[in-house]
Design an enzyme around this catalytic site. Structure first.
Site, short mmCIF file in Angstrom:
data_model
loop_
_atom_site.label_atom_id
_atom_site.label_comp_id
_atom_site.label_asym_id
_atom_site.label_seq_id
_atom_site.Cartn_x
_atom_site.Cartn_y
_atom_site.Cartn_z
N CYS A 221 0.82 -1.23 0.00
CA CYS A 221 0.00 0.00 0.00
C CYS A 221 0.85 1.27 0.00
CB CYS A 221 -0.95 0.01 1.19
SG CYS A 221 -2.11 -1.36 1.16
N HIS B 203 -3.28 7.42 1.63
CA HIS B 203 -3.67 6.08 1.17
C HIS B 203 -5.04 5.78 1.77
CE1 HIS B 203 -4.01 1.90 0.53
NE2 HIS B 203 -3.76 1.56 1.79
N ASN C 63 -10.02 -0.09 -0.57
CA ASN C 63 -8.56 0.01 -0.52
C ASN C 63 -7.98 -0.57 -1.81
OD1 ASN C 63 -5.82 -0.27 -0.02
ND2 ASN C 63 -6.08 -1.08 2.05
#
Ligand code: ACO
Length: 325
Positions: free
Chosen positions: A115, A252, A282
């Site tokens: 990520c 993020h 996500n």
């Protein structure tokens, strides 16, 4: 003192057509729309079509970023693509995008920091530019996380989605001050001791298969807010700016509660936090460039604004990039 700065000359993004709502997931695992919204803020996610690969999403985002920068692939020196879901174990997904763009010069490679991948890729590109080794770099975050999800595990499969985003970084002259346009500082961290809190239980060297994502969500959450607040503070300190100087944060997009918690810890107005997690879920390395592109297209970022990009992911890895638009 004259210095080279990396300025974002254009950005673009791409989402697969298919949208899957929380309600639809109620037919797949024992979950509910209410549980997912309350714990994560997620309402829906985009899922790549069969045969639609990470490189396909990356290519579309890249074409849009090039068009936005009014550039062609001929003008690029380098492609850096962040992904944890490459088309193949090798060659890199970046070289597939390079070929699809018709680019036969320069170099292309992948970066793997899950990520945090986009922030790692940006920091790498910035170093290439500041050292004079590249003038124009295409930086991409692209993922098809739907392919590494265990669709029987309700604790993970509801959290992720597919997508891609890209930016063009270009060399510009600056004065070496925090009033310069472009990337002012980047900060990367990792701590491999936490490897087993968020990982994929397979790989070419271990199981000779791809494996599925596994996560101890509560533990990840606990580290996320602290690490993200720390690295943003570190970035501001490095260039002599304060939280009040920040115009916009593009984090993020893992979980609304992580975004809210980090903003609160830093004392940053929640209005300044770009939020797309409700629409995209996500998307790992793709989430920051997707959110950035949306914020830019909505006119939320103006020339001269102080922008912070920050992320945390498996490894653990985490990092931030502070820039002036
Ligand atoms: N639907 C319904 N119930 C669920 C679901 C689901 N999809 N998933 C878990 N539950 C249940 C659990 O089984 C548990 O039930 P129990 O109490 O009977 O045992 C209960 O909900 C609570 O589970 P927790 O895991 O404790 O729930 P929590 O409030 O911690 O929320 C979550 C879980 C959303 C994963 C949270 O921990 C989180 O967001 N963590 C961060 C992880 C993350 O975002 N990772 C992404 C990668 S890293 C990054 O990007 C920062």
């Amino acid at each position: 003192m004259s210095v080279i700065r990396s300025v974002i000359a254009g950005c673009g993004s791409y989402l697969p057509e298919k949208v899957v709502t929380n309600k639809q997931l109620e037919d797949v695992v024992d979950t509910s729309d209410e549980w997912i919204i309350e714990r994560t803020g997620i309402r829906q996610r985009h899922i790549a079509a069969e045969g639609e690969l990470t490189s396909d999403l990356a290519l579309e985002a890249s074409k849009r970023a090039l068009a936005d920068a009014d550039m062609t692939a001929d003008e690029l020196d380098l492609i850096i693509l962040a992904t944890a879901t490459p088309d193949q174990t090798f060659p890199s997904t970046a070289t597939r995008v390079q070929a699809a763009l018709g680019m036969t010069h320069g170099a292309a490679f992948d970066v793997q920091a899950v990520c945090s991948g986009f922030v790692y890729a940006l920091a790498t590109a910035d170093n290439f530019i500041r050292s004079g080794q590249a003038r124009n770099v295409l930086v991409i975050g692209a993922e098809t996380f739907s392919r590494i999800l265990d669709w029987e595990d309700r604790t993970t499969c509801v959290l992720f989605g597919d997508g891609a985003g890209a930016v063009i970084l270009s060399a510009h002259e600056g004065e070496g001050k925090n009033t310069d346009r472009g990337i002012l500082t980047t900060h990367l961290h990792s701590d491999g001791r936490y490897n087993d809190l968020l990982y994929v239980d397979g790989g070419p060297s271990s199981t000779k298969s791809t494996g599925y994502l596994r996560m101890k969500g509560r533990e990840v959450f606990r580290h996320a807010v602290k690490n993200l607040a720390d690295v943003v503070g570190e970035s501001l300190h490095a260039v002599g700016l304060a939280a009040d100087d920040v115009d916009i944060v593009v984090p993020h997009q893992a979980n609304k509660r992580i975004l809210d918690g980090t903003a609160k810890k830093l004392g940053i107005d929640p209005e300044k936090i770009v939020m797309t997690v409700h629409k995209h879920a996500n998307t790992s390395a793709a989430s920051i460039p997707l959110a950035l592109d949306e914020a830019v297209k909505q006119g939320r970022i103006s020339t001269g604004d102080v922008v912070i990009l920050e992320a945390m992911g498996g490894g653990f890895t985490w990092g931030a990039c502070l820039l002036r638009w």
